[in-house]
Design a protein around this motif. Structure first.
Motif, PDB file in Angstrom:
ATOM      1  N   VAL A 112       0.919  -1.289  -0.282  1.00 59.44           N
ATOM      2  CA  VAL A 112       0.120  -0.095   0.060  1.00 59.44           C
ATOM      3  C   VAL A 112       0.817   1.348   0.003  1.00 59.44           C
ATOM      4  O   VAL A 112       2.019   1.209   0.239  1.00 59.44           O
ATOM      5  N   ARG A 113       0.263   2.237  -0.527  1.00 63.89           N
ATOM      6  CA  ARG A 113       0.810   3.728  -0.258  1.00 63.89           C
ATOM      7  C   ARG A 113       0.248   4.217   0.903  1.00 63.89           C
ATOM      8  O   ARG A 113      -1.160   4.224   0.914  1.00 63.89           O
ATOM      9  N   LEU A 114       0.665   4.673   1.826  1.00 64.05           N
ATOM     10  CA  LEU A 114       0.516   5.133   3.166  1.00 64.05           C
ATOM     11  C   LEU A 114       0.297   6.543   3.422  1.00 64.05           C
ATOM     12  O   LEU A 114       1.505   7.189   3.224  1.00 64.05           O
ATOM     13  N   GLY A 115      -0.557   6.990   3.846  1.00 66.03           N
ATOM     14  CA  GLY A 115      -0.695   8.198   4.357  1.00 66.03           C
ATOM     15  C   GLY A 115      -0.397   8.793   5.860  1.00 66.03           C
ATOM     16  O   GLY A 115      -1.163   7.804   6.599  1.00 66.03           O
ATOM     17  N   VAL A 116       0.335   9.665   6.215  1.00 66.46           N
ATOM     18  CA  VAL A 116       0.662   9.834   7.644  1.00 66.46           C
ATOM     19  C   VAL A 116       0.780  11.401   7.886  1.00 66.46           C
ATOM     20  O   VAL A 116       0.660  12.229   6.766  1.00 66.46           O
ATOM     21  N   ILE A 117       0.813  11.825   9.132  1.00 67.45           N
ATOM     22  CA  ILE A 117       1.085  13.079   9.474  1.00 67.45           C
ATOM     23  C   ILE A 117       2.512  13.380   9.978  1.00 67.45           C
ATOM     24  O   ILE A 117       2.984  12.670  10.705  1.00 67.45           O
ATOM     25  N   GLN A 118       2.938  14.301   9.524  1.00 68.76           N
ATOM     26  CA  GLN A 118       4.505  14.514   9.833  1.00 68.76           C
ATOM     27  C   GLN A 118       4.714  14.640  11.358  1.00 68.76           C
ATOM     28  O   GLN A 118       3.942  15.247  12.309  1.00 68.76           O
ATOM     29  N   ASP A 119       5.846  13.813  11.915  1.00 68.94           N
ATOM     30  CA  ASP A 119       6.332  13.948  13.275  1.00 68.94           C
ATOM     31  C   ASP A 119       5.105  12.919  14.171  1.00 68.94           C
ATOM     32  O   ASP A 119       5.595  13.188  15.431  1.00 68.94           O
ATOM     33  N   TYR A 120       4.307  12.397  13.741  1.00 70.93           N
ATOM     34  CA  TYR A 120       3.285  11.377  14.472  1.00 70.93           C
ATOM     35  C   TYR A 120       4.202  10.432  14.879  1.00 70.93           C
ATOM     36  O   TYR A 120       4.654   9.690  13.732  1.00 70.93           O
ATOM     37  N   ARG A 127       5.768   4.829  -1.455  1.00 70.20           N
ATOM     38  CA  ARG A 127       5.137   4.041  -0.138  1.00 70.20           C
ATOM     39  C   ARG A 127       4.744   4.995   0.872  1.00 70.20           C
ATOM     40  O   ARG A 127       3.894   4.414   1.575  1.00 70.20           O
ATOM     41  N   ILE A 128       5.056   6.245   1.138  1.00 71.74           N
ATOM     42  CA  ILE A 128       4.781   7.125   2.168  1.00 71.74           C
ATOM     43  C   ILE A 128       4.435   8.396   1.899  1.00 71.74           C
ATOM     44  O   ILE A 128       5.124   9.140   0.959  1.00 71.74           O
ATOM     45  N   VAL A 129       3.144   8.879   2.142  1.00 76.72           N
ATOM     46  CA  VAL A 129       2.973  10.331   1.796  1.00 76.72           C
ATOM     47  C   VAL A 129       2.735  11.045   3.090  1.00 76.72           C
ATOM     48  O   VAL A 129       1.787  10.757   4.005  1.00 76.72           O
ATOM     49  N   VAL A 130       3.593  12.191   3.342  1.00 77.96           N
ATOM     50  CA  VAL A 130       3.520  12.675   4.560  1.00 77.96           C
ATOM     51  C   VAL A 130       2.911  14.188   4.424  1.00 77.96           C
ATOM     52  O   VAL A 130       3.411  15.078   3.709  1.00 77.96           O
ATOM     53  N   LEU A 131       1.829  14.387   5.370  1.00 76.51           N
ATOM     54  CA  LEU A 131       1.300  15.727   5.148  1.00 76.51           C
ATOM     55  C   LEU A 131       1.471  16.461   6.504  1.00 76.51           C
ATOM     56  O   LEU A 131       1.717  15.909   7.712  1.00 76.51           O
ATOM     57  N   PHE A 167      -4.349   4.976   5.463  1.00 76.55           N
ATOM     58  CA  PHE A 167      -3.802   5.889   6.305  1.00 76.55           C
ATOM     59  C   PHE A 167      -3.790   5.288   7.865  1.00 76.55           C
ATOM     60  O   PHE A 167      -4.708   4.632   7.935  1.00 76.55           O
ATOM     61  N   VAL A 168      -3.252   6.009   8.703  1.00 75.91           N
ATOM     62  CA  VAL A 168      -3.058   5.746  10.077  1.00 75.91           C
ATOM     63  C   VAL A 168      -3.800   6.840  10.829  1.00 75.91           C
ATOM     64  O   VAL A 168      -3.459   8.009  10.579  1.00 75.91           O
ATOM     65  N   ALA A 169      -4.527   6.437  11.669  1.00 72.18           N
ATOM     66  CA  ALA A 169      -5.435   7.254  12.552  1.00 72.18           C
ATOM     67  C   ALA A 169      -5.767   6.484  13.888  1.00 72.18           C
ATOM     68  O   ALA A 169      -5.877   5.194  14.127  1.00 72.18           O
ATOM     69  N   GLU A 170      -5.952   7.294  14.762  1.00 69.15           N
ATOM     70  CA  GLU A 170      -6.242   6.973  16.183  1.00 69.15           C
ATOM     71  C   GLU A 170      -7.889   6.688  16.112  1.00 69.15           C
ATOM     72  O   GLU A 170      -8.676   7.697  15.388  1.00 69.15           O
ATOM     73  N   GLU A 171      -8.405   5.564  16.632  1.00 67.13           N
ATOM     74  CA  GLU A 171      -9.633   5.097  16.140  1.00 67.13           C
ATOM     75  C   GLU A 171     -10.660   6.212  16.558  1.00 67.13           C
ATOM     76  O   GLU A 171     -11.752   6.405  16.161  1.00 67.13           O
ATOM     77  N   ARG A 172     -10.415   6.527  18.258  1.00 65.88           N
ATOM     78  CA  ARG A 172     -11.725   7.567  18.532  1.00 65.88           C
ATOM     79  C   ARG A 172     -11.517   8.837  17.945  1.00 65.88           C
ATOM     80  O   ARG A 172     -12.630   9.579  17.683  1.00 65.88           O
TER      81      ARG A 172
END
Length: 243
Positions: A128-136, A155-159, A180-185
């Motif tokens: 997968v191509r994964l989306g993440v937030i910078q410095d998380y 591989r990685i898209v950093v926003l 993308f990765v996110a906290e569930e709540r």
């Protein structure tokens, strides 16, 4: 050795008696509701309110500011702001942490409902191509996977910036990323605030992470404040905060 002992003794005395005069510390975080919400005194978020309640008995108030995450880390590290909320030791190992966390985060992978990809370990991320937030940090995911590949845009898209989650959701909708990765709540709160159910598919848990208020390494009494917060936190099960 004598000087070090005196410094530690002074810290203990400060922790035990609290601050005789009222004091306000400035705490910063990004928009990550319901954990960190806004600088509106009535809607500061779970972590800020728990810390505020714990420190109130020691005559310490909290002023909360909202900044993009990378800038928040930099300003606290430089001593321009007293503390950061929602951090973990993986992100800011040089900061002063209390012994007890304020909550536990569950970082998971999310895809469109049409996807059948499932996270089964780091090797499965090659698909997968994964989306993440910078410095998380996303628990250990940053060091284990994101950091070594941060310059590989296949591989990685950093926003970066503030309130990044809606941009990740839109990129997923447009198929510019596969997950993308996110906290569930946090993700559930985002959709519930729009009066809609979460339409995305949970493709597996990346990690769980303890969340803290961490104090600046440049703050003279940062160790004492972290110790005070540890003592003042109510002895409640932190896992129950996720119910």
């Amino acid at each position: 050795m004598i000087l070090r002992t005196l410094v530690l003794l002074c810290s203990v005395l400060v922790v035990n008696v609290g601050w005789a005069q009222e004091r306000t510390i400035t705490v910063v975080g990004d928009k990550w509701c319901p954990f960190n919400c806004s600088d509106d005194p009535g809607n500061r978020g779970i972590l800020v309110e728990r810390a505020a309640a714990a420190l109130a008995d020691a005559n310490i108030g909290i002023r909360y500011l909202e900044l993009p995450w990378s800038r928040a880390i930099a300003e606290v590290r430089a001593g321009e702001i007293d503390a950061i909320v929602g951090a973990g030791p993986e992100e800011t190992p040089d900061f002063h942490f209390p012994a007890r966390p304020l909550a536990i985060a569950r970082h998971s992978f999310f895809t469109l409902p049409s996807s059948d990809w499932q996270y089964t370990g780091l090797e499965s991320l090659a698909q997968v191509r994964l989306g993440v937030i910078q410095d998380y940090s996303y628990g250990t995911l940053f060091n284990d996977y994101i950091q070594p590949r941060k310059n590989d845009e296949q591989r990685i898209v950093v926003l970066r910036g503030n309130d990044v989650l809606p941009r990740l959701i839109e990129m997923l909708r447009l198929s510019r990323i596969d997950a993308f990765v996110a906290e569930e709540r946090v993700l559930a709160y985002h959709f519930s605030s729009k009066n809609m159910p979460n339409p995305l598919r949970n493709a597996g848990l990346a990690s769980e992470e303890n969340l803290y208020i961490a104090f600046s390494p440049a703050l003279g009494d940062g160790v004492a404040l972290a110790s005070l917060l540890s003592q003042q936190l109510p002895q409640l099960s932190i896992t129950s905060q996720y119910d």
